[in-house]
Design an enzyme around this catalytic site. Sequence first.
Site, PDB file in Angstrom:
ATOM      1  N   HIS A  98     -30.780 -87.758-111.088  1.00 24.17           N
ATOM      2  CA  HIS A  98     -31.307 -86.425-110.743  1.00 24.17           C
ATOM      3  C   HIS A  98     -30.250 -85.588-110.012  1.00 24.17           C
ATOM      4  O   HIS A  98     -29.979 -84.441-110.388  1.00 24.17           O
ATOM      5  CB  HIS A  98     -32.547 -86.585-109.857  1.00 24.17           C
ATOM      6  CG  HIS A  98     -33.165 -85.286-109.455  1.00 24.17           C
ATOM      7  ND1 HIS A  98     -34.167 -84.678-110.172  1.00 24.17           N
ATOM      8  CD2 HIS A  98     -32.912 -84.452-108.400  1.00 24.17           C
ATOM      9  CE1 HIS A  98     -34.510 -83.544-109.587  1.00 24.17           C
ATOM     10  NE2 HIS A  98     -33.758 -83.389-108.510  1.00 24.17           N
ATOM     11  N   GLU A  99     -29.663 -86.176-108.983  1.00 27.31           N
ATOM     12  CA  GLU A  99     -28.681 -85.422-108.200  1.00 27.31           C
ATOM     13  C   GLU A  99     -27.402 -85.177-108.991  1.00 27.31           C
ATOM     14  O   GLU A  99     -26.741 -84.150-108.813  1.00 27.31           O
ATOM     15  CB  GLU A  99     -28.359 -86.170-106.895  1.00 27.31           C
ATOM     16  CG  GLU A  99     -29.552 -86.362-105.966  1.00 27.31           C
ATOM     17  CD  GLU A  99     -30.249 -85.059-105.603  1.00 27.31           C
ATOM     18  OE1 GLU A  99     -29.590 -83.996-105.627  1.00 27.31           O
ATOM     19  OE2 GLU A  99     -31.459 -85.102-105.325  1.00 27.31           O
TER      20      GLU A  99
ATOM     21  N   HIS B 280     -27.637 -81.889-110.863  1.00 29.98           N
ATOM     22  CA  HIS B 280     -27.257 -80.736-110.029  1.00 29.98           C
ATOM     23  C   HIS B 280     -25.734 -80.680-109.853  1.00 29.98           C
ATOM     24  O   HIS B 280     -25.107 -79.625-110.006  1.00 29.98           O
ATOM     25  CB  HIS B 280     -27.901 -80.846-108.642  1.00 29.98           C
ATOM     26  CG  HIS B 280     -29.398 -80.766-108.643  1.00 29.98           C
ATOM     27  ND1 HIS B 280     -30.099 -79.758-109.258  1.00 29.98           N
ATOM     28  CD2 HIS B 280     -30.332 -81.569-108.066  1.00 29.98           C
ATOM     29  CE1 HIS B 280     -31.398 -79.935-109.071  1.00 29.98           C
ATOM     30  NE2 HIS B 280     -31.564 -81.037-108.358  1.00 29.98           N
TER      31      HIS B 280
END
Length: 460
Positions: free
Chosen positions: A25-26, A29
């Site tokens: 997920h990170e 980003h």
Amino acid sequence: MNLSTNLLLIIPAFLVAIGVLVTVHEFGHFWVARKLGVKVLRFSIGFGKPLWRRVSKDADKVEYVVAALPFGGYVKMLDERECEEGCEVAAHEVHRAFNRQKLWKRAAIVVAGPVANFLLAMVIYALVFMIGQNAMRPYVDVTQDSPAALAGLQSGDQVTAINGVETTSWEDMRMLLVEEYLKSPQLAINVTTQDGVSQQRTLDLQSVAMFDDEAGALDKIGLKSWLPPYDVVVETVVPNSPAAGAGLQAQDKVLSIDALKPTGARGFVEYIRAHPDQPVVLTVDRAGAMQSISVTPQISAGQSVATIGAALAPPPPDLRDKVYFTESYGLVDSLWRGAAKTWQMSALTLKLMGRMLTGEVSLKNVSGPVTIAQFAGVSAAYGLTYYLGFLAVVSVSLGVLNLLPVPMLDGGHLLYYLVEWVKGSPVSAETEAVGFRLGMVIIGGLMVLALYNDFTRLLN
């Protein structure tokens, strides 16, 4: 497995799952931010005190951190709004600050986290389809006086389609039943009977509260997986168990239990579990001689159900070949099915969340880290493909949850950007502050509810 053995599996399975999902997920980003020219200061998996830290050797000196609390992570980017008092972003780097980016770039960076989770789920599902997973054909065992029985379904029927959509496995059927029910409570069920006759049944679920508690949807309908009847034979007996004390032996064929003839291992086990601390009489065939044995099921330490301490022989091979199969596909088909499965799970998760707001889905279905950890351990115990499937489900849930329009979540930032796009200017700092506090209350309330449900399940 006893409790200590369970924990030895649950804890690492849970930590690996959280580590993979948060990292992906990170990284979504992080990767998009770097590609769009935004300077990243820190990439952290976890919160709190750093357990491991490394600084990149490039000009940006990105700080990579693994922190003590594994429940989440963050990507810290250069941002003038987050500059501590007295500091100032260097003039030559102002153009790389997140807050200076065009609206579409900021939105792309924010949405990249959930998108990464969806992509991970697609890849995992595709991998499972390629590896192949043991599956059951959708033969149904029908509970008496249930909605399924009232619809005319009979034990041994094979469900071939629901509302015209083909089913190939028990899992397909289970998911499709819920999916189609959310569209309409009246379902057209195509079956093939044990005689090989194709028929259609109308399953009316209008009066069935499918999600008002934690009971499974199939239990509410009155459906279980079905196996043709076969002999119940004792394979092994645990020393010092109730079965051993009663004189039960390996190779004993169970002819009856309290005068009821068992049609398979599941019915036998369900009967035992339903009679804790109550003597039951087994009539067994031992090398051609009839024996009557009284045994009392007991709930052992670390267990939640009654057992007698005897393992039963698996179904015979010809029976298993009829019901069980390995579901596997080629590369292209697996990728397509992985994408379709991810879309199906995402839409279903979102619909169930919506029904939760209307009260149709009970809040008891909200799960927290304890339940997730338990599922991680159970799926890991079953094998690699089951654990991968668990990762995919949680990854989809994480992606959907983060897209909800709640301040503090990625969806909350996207909501701000939508307002900015409509009004032509960013939302005020005061609005963001109020939203932050509101988001804290919502997220905090959900966490308390999830933990309450977790511990209630443990106590029960």
